[in-house]
Design a protein around this motif. Structure first.
Motif, mmCIF file in Angstrom:
data_model
loop_
_atom_site.group_PDB
_atom_site.id
_atom_site.type_symbol
_atom_site.label_atom_id
_atom_site.label_comp_id
_atom_site.label_asym_id
_atom_site.label_seq_id
_atom_site.Cartn_x
_atom_site.Cartn_y
_atom_site.Cartn_z
ATOM 1 N N ASP A 80 13.885 1.133 -44.751
ATOM 2 C CA ASP A 80 13.385 1.929 -43.624
ATOM 3 C C ASP A 80 13.943 1.399 -42.297
ATOM 4 N N PHE A 81 14.774 2.197 -41.627
ATOM 5 C CA PHE A 81 15.404 1.770 -40.369
ATOM 6 C C PHE A 81 14.379 1.461 -39.272
ATOM 7 N N GLU A 82 13.228 2.144 -39.329
ATOM 8 C CA GLU A 82 12.178 1.927 -38.321
ATOM 9 C C GLU A 82 11.544 0.541 -38.455
ATOM 10 N N LEU A 83 11.721 -0.075 -39.618
ATOM 11 C CA LEU A 83 11.084 -1.369 -39.888
ATOM 12 C C LEU A 83 12.117 -2.484 -40.074
ATOM 13 N N MET A 84 13.318 -2.264 -39.508
ATOM 14 C CA MET A 84 14.405 -3.247 -39.653
ATOM 15 C C MET A 84 14.747 -3.877 -38.322
ATOM 16 N N SER A 85 15.125 -5.147 -38.366
ATOM 17 C CA SER A 85 15.668 -5.781 -37.165
ATOM 18 C C SER A 85 17.089 -5.244 -36.951
ATOM 19 N N GLU A 86 17.595 -5.400 -35.736
ATOM 20 C CA GLU A 86 18.928 -4.881 -35.384
ATOM 21 C C GLU A 86 20.007 -5.473 -36.302
ATOM 22 N N LEU A 93 24.198 -0.639 -42.423
ATOM 23 C CA LEU A 93 25.143 0.420 -42.034
ATOM 24 C C LEU A 93 26.586 0.062 -42.389
ATOM 25 N N SER A 94 26.893 -1.233 -42.361
ATOM 26 C CA SER A 94 28.272 -1.643 -42.684
ATOM 27 C C SER A 94 28.462 -1.891 -44.188
ATOM 28 N N GLY A 95 27.403 -1.622 -44.962
ATOM 29 C CA GLY A 95 27.518 -1.692 -46.422
ATOM 30 C C GLY A 95 27.441 -3.083 -47.015
ATOM 31 N N LYS A 96 26.979 -4.058 -46.243
ATOM 32 C CA LYS A 96 26.876 -5.428 -46.774
ATOM 33 C C LYS A 96 25.726 -5.514 -47.781
#
Length: 351
Positions: A80-86, A93-96
């Motif tokens: 969940d992007f809303e619950l992630m640190s930057e 997003l970079s697929g790591k």
């Protein structure tokens, strides 16, 4: 003995939620906030020694473990992007590849003497200027992300700290700015405050920001008091036995809460009922629209808790006092209790 078992033995046992006798109003308010944290937390006001802290710790211990990104100071969700640190967001997003571990829902105690830096976190200005990196030391708001933040004696906490807590609880984010450097991180938690009315009330504009307000009183019935004392004594003498006796009830309640969380998005609230909810708020001269919003959310959570997808009048009746009693303007000459006033208006409009 496995490592996990050793760890469980080393942890201090928590009094089981299902073993708590009475205080139904407080228990319901906590459960509904766990089902839908957007209700906005709960303020628990009551006499000393009525089990406020015990109940709050018990509900946190009851909850299922959550998936978090390993070695992340913000309990970031892996999905969940809303619950992630930057940092985690950029990695996703970079697929790591991200390592995910399970941990208990965090239960963070905020001490009365906490400073703003301790609550919000601090930025290492020197490191930022010399090395050009944003060095951030997470505070209590970061640790509380996706968990419960508990403030005992919240009415004695500095007003500006209460403002910060309520802003973060409402927005789900905490922003720290120092010397032109700004860092933002998720801080979505259930805010639970408790206090004793004898030590003073919160300012009305702060009180209004809590979704619910539960009032608890000392049990007067002698038989019930004996039951409570025996239950506590049994737990102190043999916590393992007490936990074993309540294991099935605890699991059943946990399953019920988990089902309600899944069902919540499908719950509908009829337009006519929404009109009547707003009519109740209008008749009681409730300032702003926060009361209407909280009743809508809490009624849906109550319906989901009872495994229904349609809100009924009974759902609204069960939560309306919790959502409105602290939003009424206090008249010092009025003898009627604010909870009774809400009930009377509800009866008049709904029945």
């Amino acid at each position: 003995m496995s490592i996990n078992t050793k760890q469980q033995k080393a942890e201090r046992p928590v009094f089981p939620f299902t073993a708590i006798i009475g205080q139904e109003e407080m228990k319901l308010a906590l459960i509904l906030n766990v089902i839908d944290p957007r209700i906005g937390g709960v303020m628990i006001m009551g006499d000393r020694g009525t089990g406020k802290s015990t109940t709050i710790r018990a509900v946190a211990d009851l909850l299922p473990e959550i998936d978090v990104v390993e070695n992340d100071g913000f309990n970031s969700s892996p999905v969940d992007f809303e619950l992630m640190s930057e940092q985690v967001k950029q990695a996703v997003l970079s697929g790591k590849e991200i390592n995910v571990v399970q941990k208990k829902v965090p239960m963070i105690d905020l001490p009365l003497g906490a400073t703003e830096d301790r609550v919000c976190g601090t930025i290492d200005i020197e490191k930022a200027l010399t090395e050009g990196v944003k060095a951030f030391e997470p505070g209590l708001l970061a640790k509380a992300n996706r968990g419960i933040l508990y403030v005992d004696e919240v009415n004695l906490l500095d007003d500006h700290l209460v403002d910060i807590l309520l802003d973060s609880a409402a927005s789900g984010w905490n922003t720290v700015e120092r010397e032109g450097i700004s860092i933002k991180h998720p801080a979505r938690f259930v805010l639970v405050g408790s206090g004793n009315p004898e030590e003073g009330e919160l300012r009305p504009q702060l009180l209004d920001r809590f979704g619910m307000h539960a009032e608890i009183r000392t049990v007067r019935d002698p038989e019930l008091r004996v039951q409570v004392v025996e239950q506590r004594s049994n737990f102190d003498q043999n916590p393992d036995q007490c936990l074993a006796e309540n294991e099935e009830k605890q699991k059943a309640l946990l399953d019920r809460i988990t089902r309600a969380q899944s069902l919540l998005k499908d719950v509908k609230l009829d337009y006519n009922l929404r009109i009547k909810i707003s009519e109740v708020c209008g008749s009681l001269d409730v300032d702003g629209l926060r009361g209407d919003i909280v009743i809508n959310r809490a009624a849906k959570a109550h319906a989901a808790y009872n495994e229904r997808t349609e809100v009924t009048v009974e759902d609204i009746e069960a939560i309306v006092t919790l959502c409105l009693r602290h939003r009424l303007r206090k008249d010092p000459l009025e003898s009627i209790d604010s909870g009774d006033k809400v009930k009377d208006v509800f009866e008049e409009i709904f029945k």
